[in-house]
Each structure stands twice: as C-alpha cells, then as structure tokens.
Motif scaffolding. Structure first.
Motif, PDB file in Angstrom:
ATOM      1  N   GLU A  55      10.093   2.846 -20.883  1.00  0.00           N
ATOM      2  CA  GLU A  55      10.991   1.781 -20.425  1.00  0.00           C
ATOM      3  C   GLU A  55      11.027   1.723 -18.903  1.00  0.00           C
ATOM      4  N   LEU A  56      11.121   2.883 -18.278  1.00  0.00           N
ATOM      5  CA  LEU A  56      11.106   2.934 -16.817  1.00  0.00           C
ATOM      6  C   LEU A  56       9.772   2.428 -16.274  1.00  0.00           C
ATOM      7  N   PHE A  57       8.681   2.870 -16.874  1.00  0.00           N
ATOM      8  CA  PHE A  57       7.343   2.444 -16.451  1.00  0.00           C
ATOM      9  C   PHE A  57       7.227   0.917 -16.474  1.00  0.00           C
ATOM     10  N   ASP A  58       7.625   0.304 -17.586  1.00  0.00           N
ATOM     11  CA  ASP A  58       7.495  -1.149 -17.709  1.00  0.00           C
ATOM     12  C   ASP A  58       8.425  -1.891 -16.747  1.00  0.00           C
ATOM     13  N   ARG A  59       9.623  -1.360 -16.519  1.00  0.00           N
ATOM     14  CA  ARG A  59      10.537  -1.994 -15.563  1.00  0.00           C
ATOM     15  C   ARG A  59       9.929  -2.005 -14.160  1.00  0.00           C
ATOM     16  N   LYS A  60       9.391  -0.854 -13.753  1.00  0.00           N
ATOM     17  CA  LYS A  60       8.822  -0.762 -12.410  1.00  0.00           C
ATOM     18  C   LYS A  60       7.547  -1.601 -12.294  1.00  0.00           C
ATOM     19  N   MET A  61       6.705  -1.593 -13.326  1.00  0.00           N
ATOM     20  CA  MET A  61       5.481  -2.389 -13.285  1.00  0.00           C
ATOM     21  C   MET A  61       5.798  -3.880 -13.211  1.00  0.00           C
ATOM     22  N   ALA A  62       6.842  -4.312 -13.895  1.00  0.00           N
ATOM     23  CA  ALA A  62       7.226  -5.723 -13.843  1.00  0.00           C
ATOM     24  C   ALA A  62       7.583  -6.132 -12.419  1.00  0.00           C
ATOM     25  N   VAL A  63       8.234  -5.234 -11.691  1.00  0.00           N
ATOM     26  CA  VAL A  63       8.588  -5.510 -10.294  1.00  0.00           C
ATOM     27  C   VAL A  63       7.341  -5.491  -9.416  1.00  0.00           C
ATOM     28  N   ILE A  64       6.499  -4.465  -9.585  1.00  0.00           N
ATOM     29  CA  ILE A  64       5.288  -4.338  -8.773  1.00  0.00           C
ATOM     30  C   ILE A  64       4.360  -5.525  -8.987  1.00  0.00           C
ATOM     31  N   ARG A  65       4.311  -6.024 -10.212  1.00  0.00           N
ATOM     32  CA  ARG A  65       3.436  -7.151 -10.540  1.00  0.00           C
ATOM     33  C   ARG A  65       3.823  -8.429  -9.795  1.00  0.00           C
ATOM     34  N   LYS A  66       5.038  -8.493  -9.299  1.00  0.00           N
ATOM     35  CA  LYS A  66       5.484  -9.666  -8.547  1.00  0.00           C
ATOM     36  C   LYS A  66       5.113  -9.571  -7.071  1.00  0.00           C
ATOM     37  N   THR A  67       4.514  -8.455  -6.676  1.00  0.00           N
ATOM     38  CA  THR A  67       4.073  -8.252  -5.297  1.00  0.00           C
ATOM     39  C   THR A  67       2.546  -8.225  -5.267  1.00  0.00           C
ATOM     40  N   ASN A  68       1.983  -7.982  -4.092  1.00  0.00           N
ATOM     41  CA  ASN A  68       0.526  -7.853  -3.972  1.00  0.00           C
ATOM     42  C   ASN A  68       0.099  -6.394  -3.895  1.00  0.00           C
ATOM     43  N   ARG A  69       0.983  -5.488  -4.339  1.00  0.00           N
ATOM     44  CA  ARG A  69       0.715  -4.060  -4.172  1.00  0.00           C
ATOM     45  C   ARG A  69      -0.516  -3.608  -4.953  1.00  0.00           C
ATOM     46  N   ILE A  70      -0.682  -4.071  -6.183  1.00  0.00           N
ATOM     47  CA  ILE A  70      -1.841  -3.652  -6.977  1.00  0.00           C
ATOM     48  C   ILE A  70      -3.132  -4.151  -6.339  1.00  0.00           C
ATOM     49  N   GLU A  71      -3.133  -5.390  -5.882  1.00  0.00           N
ATOM     50  CA  GLU A  71      -4.315  -5.927  -5.200  1.00  0.00           C
ATOM     51  C   GLU A  71      -4.646  -5.103  -3.963  1.00  0.00           C
ATOM     52  N   SER A  72      -3.632  -4.663  -3.234  1.00  0.00           N
ATOM     53  CA  SER A  72      -3.850  -3.852  -2.032  1.00  0.00           C
ATOM     54  C   SER A  72      -4.468  -2.502  -2.380  1.00  0.00           C
ATOM     55  N   ILE A  73      -3.994  -1.893  -3.461  1.00  0.00           N
ATOM     56  CA  ILE A  73      -4.556  -0.610  -3.896  1.00  0.00           C
ATOM     57  C   ILE A  73      -6.013  -0.787  -4.315  1.00  0.00           C
ATOM     58  N   LEU A  74      -6.285  -1.805  -5.115  1.00  0.00           N
ATOM     59  CA  LEU A  74      -7.647  -2.040  -5.600  1.00  0.00           C
ATOM     60  C   LEU A  74      -8.611  -2.331  -4.456  1.00  0.00           C
ATOM     61  N   ALA A  75      -8.125  -3.007  -3.422  1.00  0.00           N
ATOM     62  CA  ALA A  75      -8.983  -3.364  -2.287  1.00  0.00           C
ATOM     63  C   ALA A  75      -9.552  -2.130  -1.591  1.00  0.00           C
ATOM     64  N   LYS A  76      -8.823  -1.019  -1.626  1.00  0.00           N
ATOM     65  CA  LYS A  76      -9.322   0.223  -1.017  1.00  0.00           C
ATOM     66  C   LYS A  76     -10.615   0.692  -1.673  1.00  0.00           C
ATOM     67  N   TYR A  77     -10.800   0.297  -2.940  1.00  0.00           N
ATOM     68  CA  TYR A  77     -11.953   0.755  -3.718  1.00  0.00           C
ATOM     69  C   TYR A  77     -12.970  -0.368  -3.946  1.00  0.00           C
ATOM     70  N   GLY A  78     -12.804  -1.459  -3.188  1.00  0.00           N
ATOM     71  CA  GLY A  78     -13.731  -2.577  -3.297  1.00  0.00           C
ATOM     72  C   GLY A  78     -13.585  -3.365  -4.579  1.00  0.00           C
ATOM     73  N   LEU A  79     -12.381  -3.353  -5.164  1.00  0.00           N
ATOM     74  CA  LEU A  79     -12.141  -4.012  -6.445  1.00  0.00           C
ATOM     75  C   LEU A  79     -11.089  -5.102  -6.301  1.00  0.00           C
ATOM     76  N   HIS A  80     -10.974  -5.920  -7.345  1.00  0.00           N
ATOM     77  CA  HIS A  80      -9.981  -6.989  -7.380  1.00  0.00           C
ATOM     78  C   HIS A  80      -9.112  -6.847  -8.624  1.00  0.00           C
ATOM     79  N   ASP A  81      -7.946  -7.474  -8.574  1.00  0.00           N
ATOM     80  CA  ASP A  81      -7.021  -7.434  -9.703  1.00  0.00           C
ATOM     81  C   ASP A  81      -7.708  -7.984 -10.950  1.00  0.00           C
ATOM     82  N   TRP A  82      -7.588  -7.260 -12.052  1.00  0.00           N
ATOM     83  CA  TRP A  82      -8.254  -7.652 -13.295  1.00  0.00           C
ATOM     84  C   TRP A  82      -7.575  -8.821 -13.983  1.00  0.00           C
ATOM     85  N   ARG A  83      -6.330  -9.116 -13.610  1.00  0.00           N
ATOM     86  CA  ARG A  83      -5.610 -10.217 -14.263  1.00  0.00           C
ATOM     87  C   ARG A  83      -5.963 -11.561 -13.631  1.00  0.00           C
TER      88      ARG A  83
END
Length: 259
Positions: free
Chosen positions: A231-259
């Motif tokens: 429950e905590l995981f999904d709550r936090k992921m829902a918030v993170i998904r509204k930001t560009n944080r995942i895209e920023s992390i993936l960019a370090k590895y030369g990748l893009h958001d899969w969604r």
C-alpha cells in the motif's frame, strides 16, 4: 495545500504503524530486506550507480521509516528465499517467475526478452511460428519465456541452462567455441553489456519473445506486513508518477520511460 499534504501523510503513518504491529519493530526503523541479483543496468552492485530499478525503489521509500538493504544472490535462490519468508521482497520478477508472491499495482519497468546470434547468422525468431531447427540455445536458469516454457521443457536437446552470474560473458564464450549458436536474454541488459564489452557490432537481435512488466514482489508469509508495504509502495509510486523523476533516473542509463 497543507490540508492535502495532511491527507496524504496520515494514511502512510497508519500503514507504517501496522508494520510495527506485524513484526514488533520500532516504527522509526522498519527493515525491508530485498533479495536480488546483479543485473545491470536495472539492478547493480555498485552503489555509486546502482541501476534504474534500484534507484526507483530507493526513491519510493525515501523519506519514510523504511530502511532498505539489498542482498545479492543467484536468481533461483533469491526467488526461493523470498517465497520462504527469509527476505521481505524480491527484485525484480515478472509475475510468472514467482506467482505465489504478492504484487503491487505499479510496475518498476518492462522487460523484452530476445534471441541473439552472430552478426552473420541469418536465423530469425518468429513469435507466431517459432522454429528452432539446427539451433542450440542458451537460456537463464529460472527464467520464464512465457508461452515457450512448455516447448523448452520438452526439448532439452535444444536448450542449455546457465545461471545469471556472468551470463553474457559465458554465452559469448560458448558461441565463439561453436558449442551453441543462440542465446536468449533481456534486451536492455544484453545491449548494455555488449556495448561495455565493445562487442555491439559482433552480435545482433534475432527477434523477441515478449515484453512484460517487472515488479517488486513481496513475501506472502506475513500478508499483513507485506500488504502494508505494498500500500505504501503504490501510494508513493502514484505521487512519483506525476513528476519527471522516473524519466530523470532512466536518463542516467541512456533509457526512456517505458510508459
């Protein structure tokens, strides 16, 4: 604004208190032991560049009372020990690899599993009509290739199992000595490792089996605790998904958001 923050924080605190009830832990230090593998660039041992999945998980539990420790081991052992409840969570299976574990709503990435051959090999994998005539294929022990699993189990003369440890290096060595002519592994990790080895031009992608979601899976031996963590995981992921944080992390590895 302050009211909306309070509405978000209170349910999380309720979740965290349930962890303490379930495990008798101090609510200020909830231990989350994660069994995983060295699987760069998704999950890496190097803490200075720990891999995009590991970074996303750390982002999820940042600013909570949860303290994460990552324990690296062979894949088959990792699955088994989370199933037995010796570890709290597993990174990062597809659901068919560990069907008895508990899964959150949000995935941590996607995995395309593909066949690789020598650059001059004309063979192609066709998912609708696969043919493995004159093939000797290396696959990872414990990996699921979904609809091919039954075919693989019925044709041991074609498929050879290796463990995750140094899989790419050992597979290439076997190809170079003509012991096999094909290996199947995850696309992102294969191309990452071939690039690092300076061998990107020596092998080619001969077709992919499927693209499936990767998850953080939780032990089912203490469902109250695991469901609170989910429950905590999904709550936090829902918030993170509204930001560009995942895209920023993936960019370090030369990748893009899969969604």
């Amino acid at each position: 604004m302050r009211k909306s923050l309070m509405l978000f924080v209170i349910p999380i605190l309720i979740c965290l208190s349930s962890f303490s009830d379930a495990k008798g832990e101090d609510s200020e230090n909830i231990s989350l032991k994660v069994a995983t593998i060295d699987w760069c660039p998704a999950i890496c041992v190097d803490s200075s560049k720990p891999g995009f999945i590991r970074e996303i998980v750390q982002e999820v539990f940042n600013d909570t009372e949860v303290t994460i420790t990552f324990h690296f081991m062979p894949w088959v052992r990792a699955v088994r020990e989370v199933e037995r409840g010796l570890f709290d969570a597993l990174l990062s299976p597809v659901k068919s690899e560990a069907p008895t574990l508990l899964y959150p709503e949000f995935e941590l990435g996607q995995q395309a599993t593909c066949f690789y051959v020598d650059k001059d090999d004309p063979w192609k994998y066709q998912d609708k009509n696969p043919s493995f005539q004159n093939r000797r294929v290396i696959i990872v022990k414990g990996n699921s290739l979904l609809h091919l699993d039954q075919y693989i189990s019925e044709h041991p003369e074609i498929f050879i199992y290796l463990t995750f440890s140094n899989f790419i290096e050992r597979a290439i060595n076997m190809l170079n000595f003509d012991r096999v002519n094909t290996f199947v592994y995850t696309k992102t990790e294969t191309e990452f490792q071939l690039k690092n080895m300076g061998m990107s031009e020596d092998f080619k992608n001969a077709g992919c089996v499927s693209t499936v979601n990767l998850y953080m899976a939780f032990a089912n031996t203490n469902t109250k605790r695991s469901n609170s963590l989910i429950e905590l995981f999904d709550r936090k992921m829902a918030v993170i998904r509204k930001t560009n944080r995942i895209e920023s992390i993936l960019a370090k590895y030369g990748l893009h958001d899969w969604r």
